[in-house]
Design a protein around this motif. Structure first.
Motif, PDB file in Angstrom:
ATOM      1  N   PRO A 287      -9.036  10.645  15.397  1.00 22.82           N
ATOM      2  CA  PRO A 287      -8.005   9.930  14.643  1.00 22.82           C
ATOM      3  C   PRO A 287      -7.362  10.819  13.592  1.00 22.82           C
ATOM      4  CG  PRO A 287     -10.186   9.263  13.918  1.00 22.82           C
ATOM      5  CD  PRO A 287     -10.387  10.156  15.104  1.00 22.82           C
ATOM      6  N   VAL A 288      -6.093  10.548  13.326  1.00 18.02           N
ATOM      7  CA  VAL A 288      -5.325  11.308  12.348  1.00 18.02           C
ATOM      8  C   VAL A 288      -4.617  10.330  11.425  1.00 18.02           C
ATOM      9  CG1 VAL A 288      -3.473  12.982  11.984  1.00 18.02           C
ATOM     10  CG2 VAL A 288      -4.995  13.215  13.962  1.00 18.02           C
ATOM     11  N   ALA A 289      -4.723  10.505  10.126  1.00 16.56           N
ATOM     12  CA  ALA A 289      -4.025   9.641   9.180  1.00 16.56           C
ATOM     13  C   ALA A 289      -2.526   9.853   9.289  1.00 16.56           C
ATOM     14  CB  ALA A 289      -4.487   9.927   7.755  1.00 16.56           C
ATOM     15  N   GLY A 290      -1.787   8.752   9.377  1.00 14.85           N
ATOM     16  CA  GLY A 290      -0.337   8.830   9.496  1.00 14.85           C
ATOM     17  C   GLY A 290       0.142   9.037  10.916  1.00 14.85           C
ATOM     18  N   ASP A 291      -0.728   8.741  11.905  1.00 15.96           N
ATOM     19  CA  ASP A 291      -0.371   8.934  13.309  1.00 15.96           C
ATOM     20  C   ASP A 291       0.404   7.719  13.819  1.00 15.96           C
ATOM     21  OD1 ASP A 291      -0.180   9.861  15.879  1.00 15.96           O
ATOM     22  OD2 ASP A 291      -2.218   9.278  16.442  1.00 15.96           O
ATOM     23  N   ALA A 292       1.595   7.516  13.288  1.00  8.12           N
ATOM     24  CA  ALA A 292       2.480   6.424  13.711  1.00  8.12           C
ATOM     25  C   ALA A 292       3.905   6.844  13.394  1.00  8.12           C
ATOM     26  CB  ALA A 292       2.117   5.124  12.989  1.00  8.12           C
ATOM     27  N   SER A 293       4.855   6.067  13.876  1.00 13.64           N
ATOM     28  CA  SER A 293       6.253   6.400  13.624  1.00 13.64           C
ATOM     29  C   SER A 293       6.630   6.067  12.179  1.00 13.64           C
ATOM     30  CB  SER A 293       7.153   5.627  14.591  1.00 13.64           C
ATOM     31  OG  SER A 293       6.980   4.234  14.402  1.00 13.64           O
ATOM     32  N   GLY A 294       7.637   6.739  11.654  1.00 12.27           N
ATOM     33  CA  GLY A 294       8.094   6.470  10.301  1.00 12.27           C
ATOM     34  C   GLY A 294       8.761   7.683   9.690  1.00 12.27           C
ATOM     35  N   TRP A 295       9.636   7.428   8.711  1.00 15.53           N
ATOM     36  CA  TRP A 295      10.373   8.507   8.058  1.00 15.53           C
ATOM     37  C   TRP A 295       9.547   9.203   6.992  1.00 15.53           C
ATOM     38  CZ3 TRP A 295      14.695  10.226  10.119  1.00 15.53           C
ATOM     39  CH2 TRP A 295      15.438   9.381  10.945  1.00 15.53           C
ATOM     40  N   SER A 296       8.625   8.472   6.390  1.00 22.01           N
ATOM     41  CA  SER A 296       7.803   9.050   5.326  1.00 22.01           C
ATOM     42  C   SER A 296       6.338   8.847   5.662  1.00 22.01           C
ATOM     43  CB  SER A 296       8.119   8.381   3.987  1.00 22.01           C
ATOM     44  OG  SER A 296       7.741   7.010   4.025  1.00 22.01           O
ATOM     45  N   ASN A 303       2.615   1.603   9.178  1.00 23.23           N
ATOM     46  CA  ASN A 303       2.680   1.226  10.590  1.00 23.23           C
ATOM     47  C   ASN A 303       1.345   1.449  11.292  1.00 23.23           C
ATOM     48  OD1 ASN A 303       5.367   0.448  10.448  1.00 23.23           O
ATOM     49  ND2 ASN A 303       6.122   2.494  10.932  1.00 23.23           N
ATOM     50  N   GLN A 304       0.625   2.489  10.900  1.00 23.83           N
ATOM     51  CA  GLN A 304      -0.675   2.737  11.510  1.00 23.83           C
ATOM     52  C   GLN A 304      -1.666   1.628  11.175  1.00 23.83           C
ATOM     53  OE1 GLN A 304      -2.429   6.509  10.442  1.00 23.83           O
ATOM     54  NE2 GLN A 304      -3.904   6.453  12.116  1.00 23.83           N
ATOM     55  N   ILE A 305      -1.622   1.146   9.954  1.00 19.79           N
ATOM     56  CA  ILE A 305      -2.518   0.045   9.567  1.00 19.79           C
ATOM     57  C   ILE A 305      -2.204  -1.202  10.375  1.00 19.79           C
ATOM     58  CG2 ILE A 305      -3.030  -1.543   7.670  1.00 19.79           C
ATOM     59  CD1 ILE A 305      -2.846   0.915   5.794  1.00 19.79           C
ATOM     60  N   TRP A 306      -0.915  -1.482  10.576  1.00 17.01           N
ATOM     61  CA  TRP A 306      -0.559  -2.631  11.421  1.00 17.01           C
ATOM     62  C   TRP A 306      -1.058  -2.423  12.845  1.00 17.01           C
ATOM     63  CZ3 TRP A 306       0.212  -7.393  10.655  1.00 17.01           C
ATOM     64  CH2 TRP A 306       0.841  -7.860   9.515  1.00 17.01           C
ATOM     65  N   GLN A 377     -14.042   3.389  17.721  1.00 17.61           N
ATOM     66  CA  GLN A 377     -12.857   4.216  17.559  1.00 17.61           C
ATOM     67  C   GLN A 377     -12.026   3.753  16.363  1.00 17.61           C
ATOM     68  OE1 GLN A 377     -12.151   6.928  19.361  1.00 17.61           O
ATOM     69  NE2 GLN A 377     -10.323   7.343  18.156  1.00 17.61           N
ATOM     70  N   LEU A 378     -11.891   2.428  16.209  1.00 18.42           N
ATOM     71  CA  LEU A 378     -11.138   1.893  15.076  1.00 18.42           C
ATOM     72  C   LEU A 378     -11.841   2.200  13.751  1.00 18.42           C
ATOM     73  CD1 LEU A 378     -10.000  -1.543  16.515  1.00 18.42           C
ATOM     74  CD2 LEU A 378      -8.504   0.312  15.786  1.00 18.42           C
ATOM     75  N   LYS A 379     -13.161   2.139  13.752  1.00 14.99           N
ATOM     76  CA  LYS A 379     -13.909   2.473  12.527  1.00 14.99           C
ATOM     77  C   LYS A 379     -13.698   3.941  12.165  1.00 14.99           C
ATOM     78  CE  LYS A 379     -16.891   1.559   9.213  1.00 14.99           C
ATOM     79  NZ  LYS A 379     -17.056   2.876   8.609  1.00 14.99           N
ATOM     80  N   ALA A 380     -13.713   4.818  13.163  1.00 10.83           N
ATOM     81  CA  ALA A 380     -13.461   6.230  12.893  1.00 10.83           C
ATOM     82  C   ALA A 380     -12.054   6.437  12.347  1.00 10.83           C
ATOM     83  CB  ALA A 380     -13.664   7.041  14.174  1.00 10.83           C
ATOM     84  N   GLU A 381     -11.100   5.686  12.888  1.00 13.05           N
ATOM     85  CA  GLU A 381      -9.732   5.792  12.383  1.00 13.05           C
ATOM     86  C   GLU A 381      -9.633   5.267  10.961  1.00 13.05           C
ATOM     87  OE1 GLU A 381      -5.196   4.851  13.959  1.00 13.05           O
ATOM     88  OE2 GLU A 381      -6.903   3.864  14.900  1.00 13.05           O
ATOM     89  N   SER A 382     -10.317   4.160  10.681  1.00 18.34           N
ATOM     90  CA  SER A 382     -10.306   3.596   9.331  1.00 18.34           C
ATOM     91  C   SER A 382     -10.904   4.574   8.325  1.00 18.34           C
ATOM     92  CB  SER A 382     -11.083   2.273   9.314  1.00 18.34           C
ATOM     93  OG  SER A 382     -11.166   1.746   8.010  1.00 18.34           O
ATOM     94  N   ASP A 383     -11.979   5.280   8.721  1.00 19.03           N
ATOM     95  CA  ASP A 383     -12.611   6.233   7.823  1.00 19.03           C
ATOM     96  C   ASP A 383     -11.688   7.397   7.482  1.00 19.03           C
ATOM     97  OD1 ASP A 383     -14.871   4.690   7.847  1.00 19.03           O
ATOM     98  OD2 ASP A 383     -15.926   5.889   9.359  1.00 19.03           O
ATOM     99  N   ILE A 429      -9.597  -4.138   7.489  1.00 18.18           N
ATOM    100  CA  ILE A 429      -8.218  -3.704   7.619  1.00 18.18           C
ATOM    101  C   ILE A 429      -7.465  -4.101   6.351  1.00 18.18           C
ATOM    102  CG2 ILE A 429      -6.120  -3.811   9.003  1.00 18.18           C
ATOM    103  CD1 ILE A 429      -8.487  -2.645  10.493  1.00 18.18           C
ATOM    104  N   PRO A 430      -6.749  -3.158   5.708  1.00 19.37           N
ATOM    105  CA  PRO A 430      -5.979  -3.530   4.510  1.00 19.37           C
ATOM    106  C   PRO A 430      -4.960  -4.618   4.809  1.00 19.37           C
ATOM    107  CG  PRO A 430      -6.124  -1.134   4.737  1.00 19.37           C
ATOM    108  CD  PRO A 430      -6.658  -1.720   6.014  1.00 19.37           C
ATOM    109  N   MET A 431      -4.859  -5.590   3.942  1.00 19.95           N
ATOM    110  CA  MET A 431      -3.847  -6.637   4.051  1.00 19.95           C
ATOM    111  C   MET A 431      -2.651  -6.201   3.201  1.00 19.95           C
ATOM    112  SD  MET A 431      -4.195 -10.651   3.083  1.00 19.95           S
ATOM    113  CE  MET A 431      -2.763 -11.638   2.663  1.00 19.95           C
ATOM    114  N   LEU A 432      -1.629  -5.694   3.862  1.00 22.56           N
ATOM    115  CA  LEU A 432      -0.455  -5.172   3.187  1.00 22.56           C
ATOM    116  C   LEU A 432       0.677  -6.188   3.225  1.00 22.56           C
ATOM    117  CD1 LEU A 432      -0.392  -1.496   4.514  1.00 22.56           C
ATOM    118  CD2 LEU A 432      -1.535  -2.412   2.488  1.00 22.56           C
ATOM    119  N   VAL A 433       1.383  -6.312   2.114  1.00 19.71           N
ATOM    120  CA  VAL A 433       2.528  -7.208   1.994  1.00 19.71           C
ATOM    121  C   VAL A 433       3.738  -6.383   1.578  1.00 19.71           C
ATOM    122  CG1 VAL A 433       3.466  -9.226   0.811  1.00 19.71           C
ATOM    123  CG2 VAL A 433       1.039  -9.122   1.342  1.00 19.71           C
TER     124      VAL A 433
END
Length: 662
Positions: A287-296, A303-306, A377-383, A429-433
């Motif tokens: 897993p890689v932090a920030g491995d999702a689409s996005g400008w920043s 998006n990765q958290i979602w 796998q999700l736990k490893a990504e969360s870490d 999973i973080p609850m983001l608003v």
């Protein structure tokens, strides 16, 4: 062999026990009506809907969601039923699309209990309609068939029910609408639209989670996977799901029970191929932090958290579905043995029972193995992701707060707690608003409707609720730029003084909370006037004409002790702020117990529905917009004996004095 129906086409059904699977681009209400030989509903009890989800032989979802699984047992339907109409409707008054013409056409499939598809239909050609009869199951002599109907109604549920001969159609439509609206207080928002590239990446990274894409919470007669008061909503209000092609039913031969990945993608739908990321040394994808689409980076993390949230939901849904299938299969095998007097007793019967139970255990074990693989796998990504989060997304115990400095820009979202499921021990999973807030918050400090809160002393529960409110208010003050956020507090009886101490001692709350009826009236009058002025300026295009002394920063009003100090006028102003305030930067955070306000009767129902309900103790009251899991919400409390909140608030005040007008 599965067939893809066109409007008006029919197909025989192979058995009595079936599932109807619905996939839509956003939250929809799913229900089913029972009809006689003339196609008429004999009584209001002949419809399964969110306020009455279970009938003999029929069970539907108890919420609005993008994905549904309706359970049908044709042999158990009431006498005189010749037709079952599967209906879909858009939720009313939630800010989503007003008609089906504005979203991708909903997809409906009839499957066996093992997920094998029998027939499917995409309800295309809809425009101004906000309700549609998608399918009809009807009796022909001694057998049943399914017909693709696709009959839409611009008049919504009321017009649909009236067309089926129900005299009190308007009243029943209102009941259904109220049940859905009431549930929106307890639901997590739909995620942002996901691109094909995002979906392919997640499928490669988290095998079983994406493989479970589209799996609904297993439902069968007497086993519902949804919550009567849960629905898709708001900021946590409904948004377009943005995934018209997501999930329908599993392809024949794919089953979590069999230990492999479930493919819920319809055979007729194309998906863009994407190369899989390289595996790590042990064969798992790193897993890689920030491995999702996005400008920043912040947008990619958001998006990765979602993605993680959705993968978690669908993996657990696939597991629960596989377990339900295993139990149904075992029941059928045992029923076959016990139903025949010739095989009911003796060694053969004992052997059959043992074999049925062993098959059940094997299927459940295989499904659990698939789930454990996905959760690992999700736990490893969360870490990996959790330490990389910016302050707005991070827990209070994240070291990122020790290097906090006042931001220059408003972040895209803020963390309001954590979400978890019982199958994923240790995975949160973080609850983001999204910011600015589109909906106010209600921190429930009462014992009603919460099993977890019943175990806490009433005074302690109120204190925890006040602390939760302070933690959220402090977080909002910290993530907004200097002078872009103003905090207002009403505490008529002074009951929250201890919890508010960090805000007052640091100066983050520059004035004492409004006290007594006079303080309540003055604060509400000032904020109501601000909403009126900004609304008029925006509508007339004259924002430069606003008074120079008007505070245009985002406003948060924290209300304690409700309804103490509130008269009828104040209550109406509070309702007005909840409804109209978010659109012009005024948000409400109430710490209240509905039981305390019972004397107001139904007048406060719209207020509670306008707010997102959260709890000061971990409680499983929130639902996701896909399959309606009961998610355990954990409030964002500051660790005991930690001074992080005070230190952050001191930095906020120092930045305000240095760079702002304070």
């Amino acid at each position: 062999m599965a067939v893809e129906l066109v409007r008006g086409q029919n197909h025989p059904l192979p058995g009595a026990r079936l599932e109807i699977r619905v996939s839509a681009a956003g939250p929809v209400v799913a229900g089913a009506t029972l009809n006689d030989e003339n196609g008429r509903m004999r009584e209001p009890a002949w419809i399964a809907h969110p306020a009455q989800p279970t009938l003999p032989g029929l069970e539907v979802s108890r919420q609005a969601a993008a994905d549904h699984r309706l359970a049908v047992d044709l042999d158990a339907l009431p006498a005189g039923v010749h037709r079952v109409n599967v209906l879909l409707a858009l939720p009313v008054g939630v800010g989503g699309p007003l008609n089906f013409g504005a979203v991708a056409a909903p997809f409906v499939a009839v499957t066996g209990l093992d997920g094998t598809e029998v027939a499917s239909y995409r309800a295309t050609g809809l425009g101004a309609e906000s309700a549609v009869v998608a399918l009809e199951l009807y009796r022909r002599h001694d057998s049943w068939k399914v017909r693709a109907v696709g009959q839409g109604y611009a008049g919504g549920l009321a017009a649909m029910l009236a067309d089926q001969g129900l005299p009190a159609a308007e009243e029943l439509a209102t009941t259904i609408t109220d049940a859905v609206a009431a549930g929106m207080v307890r639901s997590v928002a739909a995620p942002p639209p996901r691109t094909e590239e995002d979906r392919a990446r997640r499928e490669a990274t988290v095998g079983g989670a994406q493989g479970a894409a589209g799996a609904g919470a297993a439902t069968g007669p007497g086993n519902s996977g949804t919550d009567a008061s849960a629905s898709a909503s708001g900021d946590f209000a409904p948004q377009a799901h943005g995934q018209p092609g997501a999930q329908a039913s599993p392809a024949p031969g794919g089953s979590a029970a069999g230990g492999g990945r479930i493919d819920y993608q319809h055979p007729g739908r194309a998906s863009a191929p994407s190369p899989a990321p390289p595996p790590g040394e042990d064969g798992a994808y790193e897993p890689v932090a920030g491995d999702a689409s996005g400008w920043s980076m912040d947008e990619r993390l958001y998006n990765q958290i979602w993605d993680m949230f959705e993968d978690f939901a669908r993996s657990v849904a696939a597991y629960r579905s596989a377990v339900d299938f295993a139990e149904s299969r075992m029941e059928q095998e045992l029923e076959k043995v016990l139903g025949d007097p010739r095989t009911r007793l003796g060694q053969a019967a004992d052997t059959a029972r043992t074999e049925a139970r062993e098959k059940h255990a094997q299927l459940v074990e295989r499904a659990r193995g698939v789930l454990d693989r996905d959760l690992a796998q999700l736990k490893a990504e969360s870490d990996v992701v959790e330490p990389a989060l910016p302050p707005a997304f991070a827990r209070w115990d994240n070291p990122v707060w020790h290097g906090y400095s006042s931001p220059m820009e408003t972040p895209m979202a803020v963390r309001l707690g954590d979400l978890s499921l019982p199958e994923g021990v240790g995975l949160r999973i973080p609850m983001l608003v999204r910011l600015p807030l589109e909906r106010g918050l209600w921190i429930d400090c009462g014992h009603q409707g919460s099993g977890a809160s019943a175990l806490v002393d009433a005074d302690e529960l109120r204190h925890m609720a006040a602390e939760t409110a302070t933690a959220i208010a402090a977080r909002l003050a910290a993530v907004y730029p200097v002078d872009d956020f103003t905090l207002n507090v009403i505490d008529p009886a002074g009951s929250a003084a201890e919890a508010l101490a960090p805000l007052l001692e640091t100066g983050a709350l520059p004035e004492q909370p409004a006290a007594g009826a006079a303080g309540v009236s003055a604060t509400l009058e000032r904020l109501t006037q601000r909403v009126d002025l900004v609304q008029m300026a925006v509508r007339s295009g004259a924002t430069d004409a606003l008074p120079p002394d008007l505070d245009t920063a985002e406003q948060l009003l924290v209300v304690h002790d409700f309804p103490h100090g509130f008269d009828d006028r104040a209550v109406n102003q509070l309702r007005y702020l909840a409804d109209e305030g978010p659109s012009v930067g005024v948000n409400l955070l109430m710490v209240a117990d509905r039981e305390d306000a019972r004397s107001y009767g139904p007048v406060l129902s719209p207020l509670w529905r306008a707010l997102l309900r959260i709890t000061p103790v971990p409680d499983d009251h929130l639902a996701d917009p896909w399959v309606g899991h009961h998610w355990t919400y954990e409030p964002p409390l500051v660790p005991r004996r930690s001074r992080v909140l005070t230190q952050v608030l001191q930095q906020v005040v120092q930045a305000r004095r240095t760079y702002g007008g304070g």
